[in-house]
Design a protein around this motif. Structure first.
Motif, short mmCIF file in Angstrom:
data_model
loop_
_atom_site.label_atom_id
_atom_site.label_comp_id
_atom_site.label_asym_id
_atom_site.label_seq_id
_atom_site.Cartn_x
_atom_site.Cartn_y
_atom_site.Cartn_z
N ASN A 80 1.03 -1.45 -0.10
CA ASN A 80 0.16 0.50 0.34
C ASN A 80 0.77 1.15 -0.27
O ASN A 80 0.24 2.54 -0.49
N ALA A 106 0.64 3.91 -2.98
CA ALA A 106 0.38 6.01 -2.25
C ALA A 106 2.06 6.43 -3.77
O ALA A 106 1.96 6.87 -3.95
N LEU A 139 -3.40 7.71 -5.30
CA LEU A 139 -3.09 7.58 -3.84
C LEU A 139 -4.01 7.57 -2.50
O LEU A 139 -3.78 6.81 -1.48
N LEU A 155 -3.31 4.90 0.63
CA LEU A 155 -3.93 5.80 1.72
C LEU A 155 -4.30 4.91 2.49
O LEU A 155 -4.65 4.84 4.16
N LEU A 169 -3.66 2.02 4.29
CA LEU A 169 -2.42 1.73 4.92
C LEU A 169 -3.73 1.92 5.90
O LEU A 169 -3.10 1.01 7.50
N ALA A 170 -4.69 2.43 6.12
CA ALA A 170 -5.22 2.82 6.96
C ALA A 170 -6.06 1.81 7.43
O ALA A 170 -6.31 1.32 8.99
#
Length: 259
Positions: free
Chosen positions: A104, A108, A229, A233, A236-237
């Motif tokens: 991830n 991004a 992107l 993100l 990642l969250a």
């Protein structure tokens, strides 16, 4: 709770769809038409033109893209086989989770790359030149002789070779293919990505410069890059446990928990 090994295919398709604005610069001129064969001993130029105007364009462009996506699948199968051979992804959940963090993060960074905000992925492309220098000379063998036109068979071969062109976008997705933990999973991951790039490459092959001009607009690249992107993100969250398991699972590379 075990973590599912295979990432959802939908985000890979969307990444290919949005990221294909990059293909306007990398492959846009290639799928337009083929220049005359170089003289004996002359190197094949990078900007080879693949479809002469006299040939039925659609069949040739489809053949070229079938070869290109086939090479992506082969690369994905090799990457997935490496992950399967290591065996670590299935035995070490922490390592697998770290891999999805990296996947991830690469997504991004790809978004920033597409936006021309960060050019670090170009360094990966420079590394890929080592393989490309061995593949590129093979292109002269698929060129027709005596000025004859390209046919679908040669276009298929040309696409299969061009699929190994150094591309930071492809390399970023190959990391996810490796995380599938199997050759089949890696091939399917790259198939989803390749199908995402297909509409744009078909359009570039049939419309040529008219479509490339629009794709080079900064606003278009910024919008597509920002969406990629956002995917990274969001993943990642999810990896950090900051978002609930819901419909968001279809938009993230991070797999959901499986019993």
């Amino acid at each position: 709770m075990a973590v599912a090994l295979f990432p959802p295919l939908f985000p890979l398709f969307v990444v290919g769809l949005l990221g294909s604005v990059h293909c306007a610069g990398m492959c846009g001129g290639i799928v337009g038409a083929l220049s005359l064969a170089p003289s004996r001993g002359q190197a094949v130029p990078v900007t080879v033109r693949l479809v002469p105007p006299a040939r039925p364009a659609l069949l040739n462009v489809l053949a070229y893209n079938a070869g290109r996506i086939g090479s992506y699948m082969l690369a994905g199968a090799l990457a997935g086989g490496v992950g399967q051979g290591a065996g670590a992804l299935s035995r070490l959940p922490a390592l697998q989770a770290g891999g999805y963090w990296m996947a991830n993060l690469m997504l991004a960074l790809l978004g920033l790359y597409l936006m021309d905000v960060w050019r670090g992925l170009a360094r990966l492309e420079q590394g890929g030149q080592i393989l490309w220098r061995r593949v590129q000379p093979l292109l002269r063998h698929v060129r027709p002789s005596n000025g004859s036109a390209f046919g679908p068979a040669r276009m298929l071969a040309a696409g299969a070779l061009w699929g190994w062109l150094p591309c930071g976008m492809v390399y970023s997705v190959l990391l996810t293919a490796m995380l599938s933990g199997s050759a089949l999973g890696g091939a399917l991951a790259m198939l989803a990505f390749g199908l995402g790039t297909l509409p744009m490459l078909l359009g570039l092959g049939l419309l040529g410069a008219r479509l490339r001009a629009g794709l080079r607009l900064r606003g278009v690249r910024l919008a597509c890059g920002a969406l990629v992107l956002g995917f990274g993100l969001l993943g990642l969250a999810r990896a950090a446990g900051g978002l609930p398991h819901s419909w968001l699972e279809t938009l993230c590379l991070t797999p959901g928990a499986a019993a």
